[in-house]
Design a protein around this motif. Structure first.
Motif, PDB file in Angstrom:
ATOM      1  N   GLN A   1      58.616  19.236  46.288  1.00 35.72           N
ATOM      2  CA  GLN A   1      59.270  20.290  45.506  1.00 35.72           C
ATOM      3  C   GLN A   1      60.098  19.711  44.362  1.00 35.72           C
ATOM      4  O   GLN A   1      60.181  20.315  43.297  1.00 35.72           O
ATOM      5  N   ILE A   2      60.726  18.553  44.577  1.00 35.28           N
ATOM      6  CA  ILE A   2      61.487  17.937  43.484  1.00 35.28           C
ATOM      7  C   ILE A   2      60.563  17.592  42.332  1.00 35.28           C
ATOM      8  O   ILE A   2      60.898  17.773  41.159  1.00 35.28           O
ATOM      9  N   GLY A   3      59.359  17.089  42.664  1.00 34.02           N
ATOM     10  CA  GLY A   3      58.398  16.807  41.602  1.00 34.02           C
ATOM     11  C   GLY A   3      58.075  18.033  40.786  1.00 34.02           C
ATOM     12  O   GLY A   3      58.038  17.996  39.548  1.00 34.02           O
ATOM     13  N   LYS A   4      57.834  19.162  41.474  1.00 30.79           N
ATOM     14  CA  LYS A   4      57.555  20.416  40.767  1.00 30.79           C
ATOM     15  C   LYS A   4      58.799  20.905  40.022  1.00 30.79           C
ATOM     16  O   LYS A   4      58.714  21.459  38.929  1.00 30.79           O
ATOM     17  N   PHE A   5      59.975  20.656  40.637  1.00 31.67           N
ATOM     18  CA  PHE A   5      61.223  21.127  40.048  1.00 31.67           C
ATOM     19  C   PHE A   5      61.529  20.387  38.746  1.00 31.67           C
ATOM     20  O   PHE A   5      62.065  20.970  37.802  1.00 31.67           O
ATOM     21  N   VAL A   6      61.203  19.111  38.705  1.00 29.87           N
ATOM     22  CA  VAL A   6      61.430  18.334  37.484  1.00 29.87           C
ATOM     23  C   VAL A   6      60.640  18.943  36.325  1.00 29.87           C
ATOM     24  O   VAL A   6      61.122  19.026  35.191  1.00 29.87           O
ATOM     25  N   GLU A   7      59.425  19.391  36.610  1.00 29.58           N
ATOM     26  CA  GLU A   7      58.627  20.042  35.575  1.00 29.58           C
ATOM     27  C   GLU A   7      59.283  21.339  35.126  1.00 29.58           C
ATOM     28  O   GLU A   7      59.321  21.645  33.926  1.00 29.58           O
ATOM     29  N   ARG A   8      59.797  22.100  36.086  1.00 35.29           N
ATOM     30  CA  ARG A   8      60.487  23.346  35.741  1.00 35.29           C
ATOM     31  C   ARG A   8      61.716  23.063  34.883  1.00 35.29           C
ATOM     32  O   ARG A   8      61.995  23.768  33.912  1.00 35.29           O
ATOM     33  N   ILE A   9      62.486  22.033  35.276  1.00 39.17           N
ATOM     34  CA  ILE A   9      63.693  21.670  34.524  1.00 39.17           C
ATOM     35  C   ILE A   9      63.331  21.264  33.100  1.00 39.17           C
ATOM     36  O   ILE A   9      64.008  21.639  32.138  1.00 39.17           O
ATOM     37  N   ASP A  10      62.266  20.494  32.955  1.00 34.33           N
ATOM     38  CA  ASP A  10      61.868  20.034  31.631  1.00 34.33           C
ATOM     39  C   ASP A  10      61.533  21.215  30.724  1.00 34.33           C
ATOM     40  O   ASP A  10      61.809  21.191  29.525  1.00 34.33           O
ATOM     41  N   MET A  11      60.953  22.259  31.303  1.00 32.93           N
ATOM     42  CA  MET A  11      60.616  23.434  30.500  1.00 32.93           C
ATOM     43  C   MET A  11      61.872  24.195  30.068  1.00 32.93           C
ATOM     44  O   MET A  11      61.830  24.953  29.096  1.00 32.93           O
ATOM     45  N   LEU A  12      62.978  24.005  30.791  1.00 31.39           N
ATOM     46  CA  LEU A  12      64.242  24.630  30.390  1.00 31.39           C
ATOM     47  C   LEU A  12      64.839  23.961  29.154  1.00 31.39           C
ATOM     48  O   LEU A  12      65.520  24.603  28.354  1.00 31.39           O
ATOM     49  N   ARG A  13      64.609  22.661  29.021  1.00 34.49           N
ATOM     50  CA  ARG A  13      65.209  21.930  27.915  1.00 34.49           C
ATOM     51  C   ARG A  13      64.572  22.373  26.593  1.00 34.49           C
ATOM     52  O   ARG A  13      63.374  22.640  26.531  1.00 34.49           O
ATOM     53  N   PRO A  14      65.368  22.425  25.520  1.00 33.10           N
ATOM     54  CA  PRO A  14      64.802  22.801  24.225  1.00 33.10           C
ATOM     55  C   PRO A  14      64.000  21.656  23.622  1.00 33.10           C
ATOM     56  O   PRO A  14      64.110  20.497  24.051  1.00 33.10           O
ATOM     57  N   GLU A  15      63.182  21.988  22.636  1.00 35.87           N
ATOM     58  CA  GLU A  15      62.525  20.957  21.845  1.00 35.87           C
ATOM     59  C   GLU A  15      63.591  20.197  21.070  1.00 35.87           C
ATOM     60  O   GLU A  15      64.741  20.644  20.940  1.00 35.87           O
ATOM     61  N   LYS A  16      63.237  19.047  20.537  1.00 31.68           N
ATOM     62  CA  LYS A  16      64.188  18.280  19.727  1.00 31.68           C
ATOM     63  C   LYS A  16      64.734  19.158  18.601  1.00 31.68           C
ATOM     64  O   LYS A  16      64.003  19.922  17.985  1.00 31.68           O
ATOM     65  N   ASP A  17      66.031  19.045  18.362  1.00 34.86           N
ATOM     66  CA  ASP A  17      66.745  19.844  17.368  1.00 34.86           C
ATOM     67  C   ASP A  17      66.815  21.313  17.763  1.00 34.86           C
ATOM     68  O   ASP A  17      67.052  22.183  16.915  1.00 34.86           O
ATOM     69  N   GLY A  18      66.633  21.592  19.067  1.00 40.77           N
ATOM     70  CA  GLY A  18      66.731  22.968  19.544  1.00 40.77           C
ATOM     71  C   GLY A  18      68.175  23.390  19.756  1.00 40.77           C
ATOM     72  O   GLY A  18      69.114  22.649  19.453  1.00 40.77           O
ATOM     73  N   PRO A  19      68.379  24.605  20.289  1.00 42.35           N
ATOM     74  CA  PRO A  19      69.742  25.121  20.476  1.00 42.35           C
ATOM     75  C   PRO A  19      70.500  24.374  21.560  1.00 42.35           C
ATOM     76  O   PRO A  19      69.912  23.593  22.314  1.00 42.35           O
ATOM     77  N   ALA A  20      71.790  24.652  21.651  1.00 43.26           N
ATOM     78  CA  ALA A  20      72.641  23.946  22.614  1.00 43.26           C
ATOM     79  C   ALA A  20      72.710  24.676  23.942  1.00 43.26           C
ATOM     80  O   ALA A  20      73.702  24.578  24.665  1.00 43.26           O
ATOM     81  N   TYR A  21      71.662  25.403  24.288  1.00 43.29           N
ATOM     82  CA  TYR A  21      71.600  26.037  25.593  1.00 43.29           C
ATOM     83  C   TYR A  21      70.214  25.824  26.184  1.00 43.29           C
ATOM     84  O   TYR A  21      69.266  25.438  25.496  1.00 43.29           O
ATOM     85  N   LEU A  22      70.102  26.063  27.490  1.00 44.67           N
ATOM     86  CA  LEU A  22      68.841  25.888  28.194  1.00 44.67           C
ATOM     87  C   LEU A  22      67.993  27.157  28.101  1.00 44.67           C
ATOM     88  O   LEU A  22      68.529  28.271  28.058  1.00 44.67           O
ATOM     89  N   GLY A  23      66.678  26.985  28.105  1.00 48.97           N
ATOM     90  CA  GLY A  23      65.777  28.127  28.079  1.00 48.97           C
ATOM     91  C   GLY A  23      65.635  28.728  26.703  1.00 48.97           C
ATOM     92  O   GLY A  23      65.938  28.105  25.680  1.00 48.97           O
ATOM     93  N   LYS A  24      65.199  29.984  26.681  1.00 45.53           N
ATOM     94  CA  LYS A  24      64.897  30.649  25.410  1.00 45.53           C
ATOM     95  C   LYS A  24      65.842  31.789  25.081  1.00 45.53           C
ATOM     96  O   LYS A  24      65.832  32.292  23.965  1.00 45.53           O
ATOM     97  N   ASN A  25      66.652  32.193  26.044  1.00 38.59           N
ATOM     98  CA  ASN A  25      67.523  33.348  25.827  1.00 38.59           C
ATOM     99  C   ASN A  25      68.899  33.051  26.397  1.00 38.59           C
ATOM    100  O   ASN A  25      69.037  32.786  27.586  1.00 38.59           O
ATOM    101  N   ALA A  26      69.917  33.090  25.553  1.00 45.95           N
ATOM    102  CA  ALA A  26      71.267  32.728  25.992  1.00 45.95           C
ATOM    103  C   ALA A  26      72.080  33.932  26.459  1.00 45.95           C
ATOM    104  O   ALA A  26      73.237  33.787  26.830  1.00 45.95           O
ATOM    105  N   ALA A  27      71.487  35.120  26.440  1.00 48.56           N
ATOM    106  CA  ALA A  27      72.224  36.316  26.849  1.00 48.56           C
ATOM    107  C   ALA A  27      72.301  36.413  28.366  1.00 48.56           C
ATOM    108  O   ALA A  27      71.445  35.888  29.091  1.00 48.56           O
ATOM    109  N   LEU A  28      73.312  37.129  28.866  1.00 47.81           N
ATOM    110  CA  LEU A  28      73.414  37.371  30.301  1.00 47.81           C
ATOM    111  C   LEU A  28      72.262  38.270  30.743  1.00 47.81           C
ATOM    112  O   LEU A  28      71.896  39.215  30.051  1.00 47.81           O
ATOM    113  N   SER A  29      71.727  37.972  31.908  1.00 47.94           N
ATOM    114  CA  SER A  29      70.597  38.748  32.425  1.00 47.94           C
ATOM    115  C   SER A  29      71.050  39.823  33.408  1.00 47.94           C
ATOM    116  O   SER A  29      70.225  40.464  34.056  1.00 47.94           O
TER     117      SER A  29
END
Length: 592
Positions: free
Chosen positions: A60-88
């Motif tokens: 699961q950690i192996g799969k989780f690392v992939e999930r975490i990587d998808m949270l990170r922005p591309e280089k020069d991306g915003p200073a938050y994780l994911g694509k939407n910084a609003a409260l859900s």
């Protein structure tokens, strides 16, 4: 109709019936009851207790690392994780939820965990500079995680075994840094800087009021700290039962924000005269915004001249160094040869900070945060005390019938928390081991180099002014005035001349509005000229004006924008960009 009855006492069950629930490999038989099938599922998804390639945790950690990587922005991306910084979610409706009847699917639940991190500030981003919240180092993260895997509980030796060494060696390493006898020093990793403050308060109450542990706090002993002390003072006095009315504030110097030792002496002299005991005196060794460091050696000299009245114990001197503690790494730096090749500009600052922290040796106890200026995961705050024998004996209770003393170190008898995860102690200890002296010096000195680079950039903007140029910490506080205003001249008037109070309040509101606008843009993922805006913050009163020294006028204080670049990825371009975005936010605010 005859009502059914529930048998409340266990019926006799033949062992063979229970045995038939299981296959020879330990899995549930197809005809087993539902509870056994559920147990079989959990056993297949819990971490394996044995070595092998089929560990569900590793998978699961192996799969989780992939999930975490998808949270990170591309280089020069915003200073938050994911694509939407609003409260859900909406509050308080979010609490209108119940536990599912059926057991959840592991992958689905972990996907939901990842979703919770959508919009979280990305502390590794060079655009994240809102506060003293750094990215954690890899060694400390892994060490902290390991504690969660194996549930090391440092309440006592039987459940921690050698993991206890992390807390004990922390006491020795930090004790050595402070100039204490490392063997006599002690340490408790606790829930945060507030935990350290609470321990410091309780230490004083226990030492000064000998019967308070059994009879309760029945005397209005005092806790003395400066006007700049952290607001957690209220929590510590409240939760220990002393009461916040027993906090006494010492004036601070308008230029340095340091405790006024002459005023402290007046206070102590008065308490001595009327027989009032002082439980704890707290020196703030590095405030969050002003980076103020109280003159703790002078405080020690004064307090020793005014001991508590007969019948009370000796006052505890506690150093709240959760922000400033790591400057002690420069107490022994070779400034003459400068092995890390810091610029001539910051060498005197490093020396000044190192010299100030040398005086931590006169404290009875010190609070430090590895998750602040230690680049470690939460929560890794550590209450370090000079005389372990005294502190631990003062707070010791007797044994319990269900816990046995198996090793020489059993902190359950003198800690507030009793059960404690080892994640904090492992994170802090690993950080000390990993960085060593030079690694920590390099990071601290490097960020200080960045701070003064930003200070020079601010000076190239006549409508901006750095309002803490003499502070020696890592933070830069500055104000941005409307175009055409000479910031230096205007700020000087607002700080010193009461006739400029209205202007001060007007420009405080502008500072507040700029800070809010930048935060709005950060959360919205707004781009300016094709680039994301930084995550910055502001202070609503890091110091009083000179015509409000006593702090009685809540509006006559200095607001300031805050730049606190705490990570190793900051570049000169990022600092230039931050000021560009401040000006853009100011223009937007003034236009509305």
């Amino acid at each position: 109709m005859k009502k059914s009855t529930v048998q409340l006492t266990p019926a006799h069950v033949e062992p063979k019936v229970y045995e038939d629930h299981w296959n020879t490999d330990g899995s549930a038989h197809v005809k087993a009851p539902k509870w056994a099938k559920y147990q079989s599922i959990t056993a297949s998804e819990f971490p394996s207790p044995f070595r092998g390639k089929t560990d569900p945790l590793a998978h699961q950690i192996g799969k989780f690392v992939e999930r975490i990587d998808m949270l990170r922005p591309e280089k020069d991306g915003p200073a938050y994780l994911g694509k939407n910084a609003a409260l859900s979610y909406t509050y308080p409706d979010v609490k209108n939820v119940a536990i599912n009847q059926k057991m959840g699917d592991l992958d689905t639940v972990l996907d939901e965990v990842v979703e919770l991190f959508e919009g979280l500030p990305n502390w590794g981003s060079p655009l994240a500079m809102c506060n003293v919240i750094p990215q954690s180092n890899t060694a400390a993260i892994i060490a902290s995680m390991l504690s969660q895997v194996f549930s090391a509980n440092i309440l006592e030796g039987e459940y921690a075994q050698n993991v206890h060494k992390a807390e004990l060696e922390t006491a020795g390493m930090i004790g050595n840094l402070f100039g204490w006898d490392p063997v006599k020093a002690g340490a408790i990793y606790t829930w945060g800087g507030g935990g350290c403050w609470t321990y410091g308060t309780k230490y004083g109450l226990t030492r000064v009021l000998p019967n308070s542990r059994t009879k309760g706090v029945r005397t209005d002993a005092k806790v003395i700290c400066s006007q700049q002390a952290h607001f957690v003072q209220l929590n510590a006095t409240d939760w220990t039962g002393l009461g916040s009315d027993n906090i006494v504030h010492v004036r601070t110097d308008p230029d340095t924000n340091q405790m006024d030792v002459e005023h402290l002496e007046e206070i102590l002299k008065g308490f001595k005269a009327d027989g009032t005991p002082v439980a704890t005196i707290v020196c703030t060794m590095g405030t969050t915004d002003a980076s103020a460091i109280d003159p703790i050696r002078k405080v020690r000299e004064v307090m020793d001249r005014y001991p508590n009245p007969k019948g009370y114990g000796k006052t505890v001197l506690y150093a709240d160094a959760v922000v400033g503690w790591s400057w002690v790494y420069f107490a022994t730096y070779d400034f003459e040869n400068n092995p890390l090749e810091f610029s001539d500009r910051i060498l005197p600052i490093l020396k000044q900070n190192g010299d100030a922290m040398k005086d931590l040796m006169v404290a009875d106890a010190v609070g430090i945060d590895f998750h602040k200026v230690g680049w470690s995961p939460y929560v890794s705050s550590c209450f370090v005390y000079k005389d372990a024998e005294e502190f631990e004996n003062l707070h010791r209770w007797g044994g319990d019938s269900y816990l046995q003393v198996r090793t020489p170190y059993n902190p359950m008898y003198h800690t507030l928390e009793v059960s404690r995860t080892a994640s904090g102690s492992l994170a802090g200890w690993t950080t000390l081991k990993y960085f060593g002296m030079e690694g920590m010096q390099a990071i601290l000195g490097g960020i200080l180099e960045t701070k003064y680079y930003l200070y020079d950039l601010i000076k190239t903007h006549p409508e901006m002014i750095c309002v803490n140029p003499d502070d020696t910490g890592l933070i830069t506080l500055f104000r941005a005035y409307p175009e055409g205003v000479d910031a230096a001249a205007q700020y000087k008037k607002e700080l010193n001349d009461e006739s400029a109070r209205d202007d001060l309040i007007k420009h405080n509101k502008l500072t507040h509005a700029i800070g809010d606008k930048l935060y709005e843009w950060f959360r919205a993922g707004k781009k300016i000229d094709g680039k994301y805006t930084p995550y910055m913050s502001f202070s609503t009163g890091f110091r009083n004006t000179r015509y409000n020294i006593d702090g009685t006028d809540p509006d006559a204080v200095i607001y300031a924008l805050k730049a606190f670049p705490m990570n190793v990825f900051v570049t000169p371009e990022i600092m230039k960009w931050a000021l560009h975005c401040v000006n853009a936010a100011k223009a937007e605010v003034l236009k509305s």
